[in-house]
Scaffold this active site. Structure first.
Site, PDB file in Angstrom:
ATOM      1  N   SER A  16       0.829  -1.209   0.000  1.00  0.00           N
ATOM      2  CA  SER A  16       0.000   0.000   0.000  1.00  0.00           C
ATOM      3  C   SER A  16       0.862   1.258   0.000  1.00  0.00           C
ATOM      4  CB  SER A  16      -0.865  -0.033   1.272  1.00  0.00           C
ATOM      5  OG  SER A  16      -1.553   1.182   1.467  1.00  0.00           O
ATOM      6  N   ASP A  37       4.528  -7.713   3.910  1.00  0.00           N
ATOM      7  CA  ASP A  37       3.392  -6.949   4.442  1.00  0.00           C
ATOM      8  C   ASP A  37       2.528  -7.898   5.259  1.00  0.00           C
ATOM      9  OD1 ASP A  37       2.215  -3.957   3.314  1.00  0.00           O
ATOM     10  OD2 ASP A  37       0.862  -5.181   4.547  1.00  0.00           O
ATOM     11  N   ASP A  58       5.163  -9.990   9.712  1.00  0.00           N
ATOM     12  CA  ASP A  58       4.938  -8.948  10.718  1.00  0.00           C
ATOM     13  C   ASP A  58       6.317  -8.395  11.070  1.00  0.00           C
ATOM     14  OD1 ASP A  58       4.581  -7.365  12.921  1.00  0.00           O
ATOM     15  OD2 ASP A  58       3.394  -8.822  14.050  1.00  0.00           O
ATOM     16  N   VAL A  59       6.603  -7.184  10.630  1.00  0.00           N
ATOM     17  CA  VAL A  59       7.965  -6.645  10.782  1.00  0.00           C
ATOM     18  C   VAL A  59       8.380  -6.497  12.249  1.00  0.00           C
ATOM     19  CG1 VAL A  59       7.998  -5.446   8.554  1.00  0.00           C
ATOM     20  CG2 VAL A  59       7.245  -4.210  10.607  1.00  0.00           C
ATOM     21  N   CYS A  85       9.068   0.578   4.672  1.00  0.00           N
ATOM     22  CA  CYS A  85       7.917   1.506   4.626  1.00  0.00           C
ATOM     23  C   CYS A  85       6.778   1.067   5.547  1.00  0.00           C
ATOM     24  CB  CYS A  85       7.360   1.617   3.205  1.00  0.00           C
ATOM     25  SG  CYS A  85       8.387   2.600   2.101  1.00  0.00           S
ATOM     26  N   TYR A 161       3.977   7.973  17.892  1.00  0.00           N
ATOM     27  CA  TYR A 161       4.411   7.986  16.486  1.00  0.00           C
ATOM     28  C   TYR A 161       5.712   8.781  16.342  1.00  0.00           C
ATOM     29  CZ  TYR A 161       3.991   8.545  11.408  1.00  0.00           C
ATOM     30  OH  TYR A 161       4.218   8.526  10.050  1.00  0.00           O
ATOM     31  N   LYS A 165       9.451   7.455  15.192  1.00  0.00           N
ATOM     32  CA  LYS A 165      10.130   7.996  14.012  1.00  0.00           C
ATOM     33  C   LYS A 165      11.426   8.712  14.405  1.00  0.00           C
ATOM     34  CE  LYS A 165       7.120   6.538  10.993  1.00  0.00           C
ATOM     35  NZ  LYS A 165       7.499   5.490  10.017  1.00  0.00           N
ATOM     36  N   PHE A 194       1.711  12.832   2.467  1.00  0.00           N
ATOM     37  CA  PHE A 194       1.560  12.212   1.153  1.00  0.00           C
ATOM     38  C   PHE A 194       0.176  11.606   0.996  1.00  0.00           C
ATOM     39  CE2 PHE A 194       5.598  12.205  -1.180  1.00  0.00           C
ATOM     40  CZ  PHE A 194       6.334  12.960  -0.291  1.00  0.00           C
TER      41      PHE A 194
HETATM   42  N1  LIG Z   1       1.376   9.069   4.130  1.00  0.00           N
HETATM   43  C1  LIG Z   1       2.034  10.027   4.756  1.00  0.00           C
HETATM   44  O1  LIG Z   1       1.695  11.198   4.662  1.00  0.00           O
HETATM   45  C2  LIG Z   1       3.261   9.690   5.585  1.00  0.00           C
HETATM   46  C3  LIG Z   1       3.967  10.752   6.153  1.00  0.00           C
HETATM   47  C4  LIG Z   1       5.099  10.495   6.916  1.00  0.00           C
HETATM   48  C5  LIG Z   1       5.514   9.183   7.102  1.00  0.00           C
HETATM   49  N2  LIG Z   1       4.807   8.169   6.561  1.00  0.00           N
HETATM   50  C6  LIG Z   1       5.304   6.810   6.814  1.00  0.00           C
HETATM   51  O2  LIG Z   1       5.432   6.132   5.591  1.00  0.00           O
HETATM   52  C7  LIG Z   1       5.220   4.735   5.780  1.00  0.00           C
HETATM   53  C8  LIG Z   1       4.144   4.264   4.803  1.00  0.00           C
HETATM   54  O3  LIG Z   1       2.938   4.944   5.102  1.00  0.00           O
HETATM   55  P1  LIG Z   1       1.678   4.933   4.124  1.00  0.00           P
HETATM   56  O4  LIG Z   1       1.044   6.257   4.214  1.00  0.00           O
HETATM   57  O5  LIG Z   1       2.083   4.379   2.813  1.00  0.00           O
HETATM   58  O6  LIG Z   1       0.728   3.930   4.933  1.00  0.00           O
HETATM   59  P2  LIG Z   1      -0.215   2.744   4.452  1.00  0.00           P
HETATM   60  O7  LIG Z   1      -1.093   2.464   5.615  1.00  0.00           O
HETATM   61  O8  LIG Z   1      -0.818   3.035   3.118  1.00  0.00           O
HETATM   62  O9  LIG Z   1       0.813   1.522   4.247  1.00  0.00           O
HETATM   63  C9  LIG Z   1       1.453   0.916   5.319  1.00  0.00           C
HETATM   64  C10 LIG Z   1       1.611  -0.568   5.010  1.00  0.00           C
HETATM   65  O10 LIG Z   1       2.320  -1.166   6.111  1.00  0.00           O
HETATM   66  C11 LIG Z   1       1.715  -2.411   6.401  1.00  0.00           C
HETATM   67  N3  LIG Z   1       1.986  -2.788   7.786  1.00  0.00           N
HETATM   68  C12 LIG Z   1       1.505  -2.197   8.921  1.00  0.00           C
HETATM   69  N4  LIG Z   1       1.974  -2.851  10.009  1.00  0.00           N
HETATM   70  C13 LIG Z   1       2.773  -3.843   9.556  1.00  0.00           C
HETATM   71  C14 LIG Z   1       3.541  -4.851  10.211  1.00  0.00           C
HETATM   72  N5  LIG Z   1       3.568  -4.973  11.552  1.00  0.00           N
HETATM   73  N6  LIG Z   1       4.246  -5.716   9.431  1.00  0.00           N
HETATM   74  C15 LIG Z   1       4.208  -5.620   8.072  1.00  0.00           C
HETATM   75  N7  LIG Z   1       3.491  -4.694   7.418  1.00  0.00           N
HETATM   76  C16 LIG Z   1       2.782  -3.817   8.149  1.00  0.00           C
HETATM   77  C17 LIG Z   1       0.228  -2.189   6.129  1.00  0.00           C
HETATM   78  O11 LIG Z   1      -0.458  -3.420   5.933  1.00  0.00           O
HETATM   79  C18 LIG Z   1       0.258  -1.314   4.889  1.00  0.00           C
HETATM   80  O12 LIG Z   1       0.252  -2.084   3.701  1.00  0.00           O
HETATM   81  C19 LIG Z   1       4.832   4.559   7.261  1.00  0.00           C
HETATM   82  O13 LIG Z   1       5.983   4.204   7.987  1.00  0.00           O
HETATM   83  C20 LIG Z   1       4.367   5.957   7.652  1.00  0.00           C
HETATM   84  O14 LIG Z   1       4.548   6.185   9.034  1.00  0.00           O
HETATM   85  C21 LIG Z   1       3.678   8.384   5.806  1.00  0.00           C
END
Ligand SMILES: NC(=O)c1ccc[n+]([C@@H]2O[C@H](COP(=O)([O-])OP(=O)(O)OC[C@H]3O[C@@H](n4cnc5c(N)ncnc54)[C@H](O)[C@@H]3O)[C@@H](O)[C@H]2O)c1
Length: 255
Positions: A16, A37, A58-59, A85, A161, A165, A194
């Site tokens: 995702s 994932d 599960d990471v 990610c 969070y 980070k 994003f």
């Molecule tokens: N979207 C934003 O604006 C944004 C901003 C800053 C940081 N981030 C970071 O970017 C990364 C991706 O975020 P995103 O917006 O694409 O989120 P998202 O929810 O679309 O994707 C996250 C993915 O991680 C997977 N996941 C969650 N827990 C997991 C685990 N324990 N083991 C394996 N997989 C797991 C989920 O199933 C999902 O597919 C995250 O670390 C988030 O904190 C996102």
């Protein structure tokens, strides 16, 4: 490091959002891409779309991560690119109406975002370190982590969070130093806001208001822009031990 048809990459959270965009971009560049994932359906679907492979992982669990590396290395070969990610973003304050922050939510957030990144990075590095170098510099691989601007400007409700980070930011330089003799680079991207499924689920006005807070360009980031940064880090060998904000100059207000 140049990406060729023999380059293997693993992307966590690749089912995702930002991870999905990275998986697609690296596959478009010719790499064989494996996805870790928790979401089996979306992970399988993405792997099929990009001609890669999937492992349900599960990471936050080191044994699950080890099993995932075994599966994907058997299917694709030793990865040279590891992109972390996977992440979660629960919102909760330090205390609310006399109730302290739920410690299990705090621990889970650290477990997935920080320890999950550590598990995947350290286990990937152990595999890369035993492989032959792929460049004249002696480069064996590159690890890219995902922090957030919340590491620096955490908002109200982002206690766990932001802590998770901030930990990812703090690991970046020592990890790069630990791995310098192995020819493995380590970089972290700290994204602003994003347009991933997480944010796209918010009402239109909230999305517009978030976008309007970005100085320039005044909009939400496109996951493809995050993926382009990840690709550039792979291809530019002088990038190492640094955290790059990718955020259109936004500095988050308390709320
Ligand atoms: N979207 C934003 O604006 C944004 C901003 C800053 C940081 N981030 C970071 O970017 C990364 C991706 O975020 P995103 O917006 O694409 O989120 P998202 O929810 O679309 O994707 C996250 C993915 O991680 C997977 N996941 C969650 N827990 C997991 C685990 N324990 N083991 C394996 N997989 C797991 C989920 O199933 C999902 O597919 C995250 O670390 C988030 O904190 C996102």
């Amino acid at each position: 490091m140049q990406i060729t048809n023999n380059t293997v990459a693993i992307v966590t959270g690749g089912a995702s959002g930002l991870g999905g965009a990275v998986a697609q971009t690296l596959a478009d560049a010719g790499a064989k891409v494996g996805i870790f994932d928790l979401n089996e359906d979306a992970g399988q679907a993405m792997a099929e779309k990009i001609g890669g492979a999937f492992a349900k992982v599960d990471v936050s669990d080191p044994a699950s991560v080890a099993e995932g590396f075994k599966t994907l290395r058997a299917a694709l070969g030793q990865e040279r690119i590891m992109v972390n990610c996977a992440g979660i973003a629960p919102a909760s304050k330090t205390q609310s109406k006399g109730e302290p922050h739920d410690p299990s939510v705090f621990a889970k957030t650290i477990g997935v975002n920080l320890i999950g990144t550590f598990n995947c990075a350290s286990q990937s590095a152990a595999g890369m370190a035993l492989a032959d170098p792929v460049t004249e510099d002696g480069e064996r691989g590159v690890i890219i982590n995902t922090a957030s601007i919340a590491a620096f400007d955490g908002q109200i409700g982002q206690l766990a969070y932001a802590a998770s980070k901030g930990g990812v930011v703090g690991m970046t330089l020592p990890m790069a130093r630990d791995l310098m003799r192995d020819g493995i680079r380590v970089m972290t991207i700290a994204p602003g806001i994003f347009k991933t499924p997480m944010v796209a689920g918010l009402p239109r006005e909230v999305q517009d208001s978030l976008g309007a807070q970005v100085p320039f360009p005044s909009r939400l980031g496109d996951p493809a822009e995050y993926a382009a940064m990840a690709r550039h880090i792979v291809e530019n060998s002088m990038l190492n031990g640094e955290v790059i904000r990718l955020d259109g100059a936004i500095r988050m207000a308390p709320r």
